[in-house]
Design an enzyme around this catalytic site. Sequence first.
Site, PDB file in Angstrom:
ATOM      1  N   LYS A 167       0.846  -1.201   0.000  1.00  0.00           N
ATOM      2  CA  LYS A 167       0.000   0.000   0.000  1.00  0.00           C
ATOM      3  C   LYS A 167       0.880   1.250   0.000  1.00  0.00           C
ATOM      4  O   LYS A 167       2.087   1.162   0.233  1.00  0.00           O
ATOM      5  CB  LYS A 167      -0.921  -0.021   1.217  1.00  0.00           C
ATOM      6  N   ARG A 217      -9.952   0.247  15.756  1.00  0.00           N
ATOM      7  CA  ARG A 217      -9.873   1.057  14.535  1.00  0.00           C
ATOM      8  C   ARG A 217     -10.856   0.406  13.564  1.00  0.00           C
ATOM      9  O   ARG A 217     -12.042   0.443  13.812  1.00  0.00           O
ATOM     10  CB  ARG A 217      -8.415   1.083  14.045  1.00  0.00           C
ATOM     11  N   TYR A 219      15.284  30.063   6.837  1.00  0.00           N
ATOM     12  CA  TYR A 219      14.146  30.814   7.386  1.00  0.00           C
ATOM     13  C   TYR A 219      14.166  30.860   8.906  1.00  0.00           C
ATOM     14  O   TYR A 219      14.373  29.832   9.558  1.00  0.00           O
ATOM     15  CB  TYR A 219      12.828  30.169   6.960  1.00  0.00           C
ATOM     16  N   MET A 222      10.866  24.240   1.790  1.00  0.00           N
ATOM     17  CA  MET A 222      10.044  23.381   0.928  1.00  0.00           C
ATOM     18  C   MET A 222      10.890  22.529  -0.024  1.00  0.00           C
ATOM     19  O   MET A 222      10.602  21.353  -0.233  1.00  0.00           O
ATOM     20  CB  MET A 222       9.062  24.245   0.118  1.00  0.00           C
TER      21      MET A 222
HETATM   22  C1  PLP Z   1      -4.104  -4.072   7.866  1.00  0.00           C
HETATM   23  C2  PLP Z   1      -2.628  -4.008   7.782  1.00  0.00           C
HETATM   24  N1  PLP Z   1      -1.917  -5.145   7.707  1.00  0.00           N
HETATM   25  C3  PLP Z   1      -0.580  -5.142   7.639  1.00  0.00           C
HETATM   26  C4  PLP Z   1       0.117  -3.954   7.651  1.00  0.00           C
HETATM   27  C5  PLP Z   1       1.609  -4.002   7.609  1.00  0.00           C
HETATM   28  O1  PLP Z   1       2.122  -3.469   8.804  1.00  0.00           O
HETATM   29  P1  PLP Z   1       3.677  -3.346   9.023  1.00  0.00           P
HETATM   30  O2  PLP Z   1       4.145  -2.322   8.034  1.00  0.00           O
HETATM   31  O3  PLP Z   1       3.835  -2.919  10.419  1.00  0.00           O
HETATM   32  O4  PLP Z   1       4.232  -4.670   8.733  1.00  0.00           O
HETATM   33  C6  PLP Z   1      -0.582  -2.756   7.725  1.00  0.00           C
HETATM   34  C7  PLP Z   1       0.133  -1.486   7.771  1.00  0.00           C
HETATM   35  O5  PLP Z   1      -0.139  -0.579   8.480  1.00  0.00           O
HETATM   36  C8  PLP Z   1      -1.987  -2.778   7.788  1.00  0.00           C
HETATM   37  O6  PLP Z   1      -2.710  -1.653   7.849  1.00  0.00           O
END
Ligand code: PLP
Length: 388
Positions: free
Chosen positions: A44, A145, A280, A328
């Site tokens: 992701k 969550r 700055y 920046m």
């Molecule tokens: C649902 C879920 N699974 C697995 C992971 C992987 O976590 P990590 O990067 O701590 O291994 C994440 C990352 O935040 C996650 O949101």
Amino acid sequence: MSETAARRDAELRARAEIDLAALRANVRALRERAPGSALMAVVKADGYGHGAAPCARAAVAAGATWLGTATPHEALALRADAGVPDDVRIMCWLWTPGGPWREAVEAGLDVSVSAPWALAEATEGARLAGRPALVQLKADTGLGRGGCQPGADWEDLVGGALRAEAEGLVRVTGLWSHFACADEPGHPSIAAQLARFHEMTAYAERQGVRPDVRHIANSPATLTLPEAHFDLVRPGIAMYGVSPSPEIGTPADLGLRPVMTLSAALALVKQVPGGHGVSYGHHYTTPGDTTLGLVPLGYADGVPRHASSTGPVLVDGKWRTVAGRIAMDQFVVDLGGDRPEPGAEAVLFGPGDRGEPTAEDWAQAAGTIGYEIVTRIGSRVPRVYVNE
Ligand SMILES: Cc1ncc(COP(=O)(O)O)c(C=O)c1O
């Protein structure tokens, strides 16, 4: 300017080198930690800033059989363009009402469901697509969550999923959850979440759910909690060679190698007198006659402004510290009278082999975590893949 020329120009300024051999080695090391479980490579957020598609391909080459993303759009893009075999399963977990459920079903994605609205939309997506949705029911075992609360909510969700399965609209492919404090070994919530996960999966299985996979382990749990491995582990950060937390260990302690090296070419080296304010707000004043080096990376590139006056940089074999505010697009280091040539390499972080700082050093300097350091490196910084 042609695209190639623009890219060459961008690489003259700065680059994030991505070592795919290191990523493959990390995936193999993680598989050795969980030999009885499949591995879902979490790619992701553009592969934690490393590039989702190349990292997905490298992870699969090293034995990952699943890919995980947060949003459905990330997962759909991987399915369409990442060049991974069709039998690599792709799961996404962060849905909002009105999301691309039909496309996800058509693409054969595994979709996470935490609530009745999501089950209803997945089922409707399946109707439109003319094939069952692959649904993974997410349990809130204590993270507070995402996920479905235990008790009546879980019973309703499991019951609804089984009814949709009986109609041929859904296949319940997974039961899963996520830890709150796996990066703090011994935290009491870990055992409590595991116990709750056992209860919630056992309930679903008693009702007739036959999941392909049950999973809860992120990187720290993959590294430290064999009892949490179940059928599949879901590491993200460790695959990129960054430690989940100092309590878990350094990447070297964990047998991992950092994948990203962020560097830039000095844009200017100049002599200045003592008492000269720098950047700055003049939060740094030169203590005496010195030389300043201008590093052409700033917070728009993901260099955290919170690391003003603290972030470490390797220039010409020596650690320097950001002098004053990070702007920046640029920041300054005090070179203490040294005069490297303009264009000399300034390494912000990397594996540490050449004495350069690591992402963990930047996390400490900015009061954050290594995850945020690598993930935020901006799109203006070209990724340069090596050892593909
Ligand atoms: C649902 C879920 N699974 C697995 C992971 C992987 O976590 P990590 O990067 O701590 O291994 C994440 C990352 O935040 C996650 O949101």
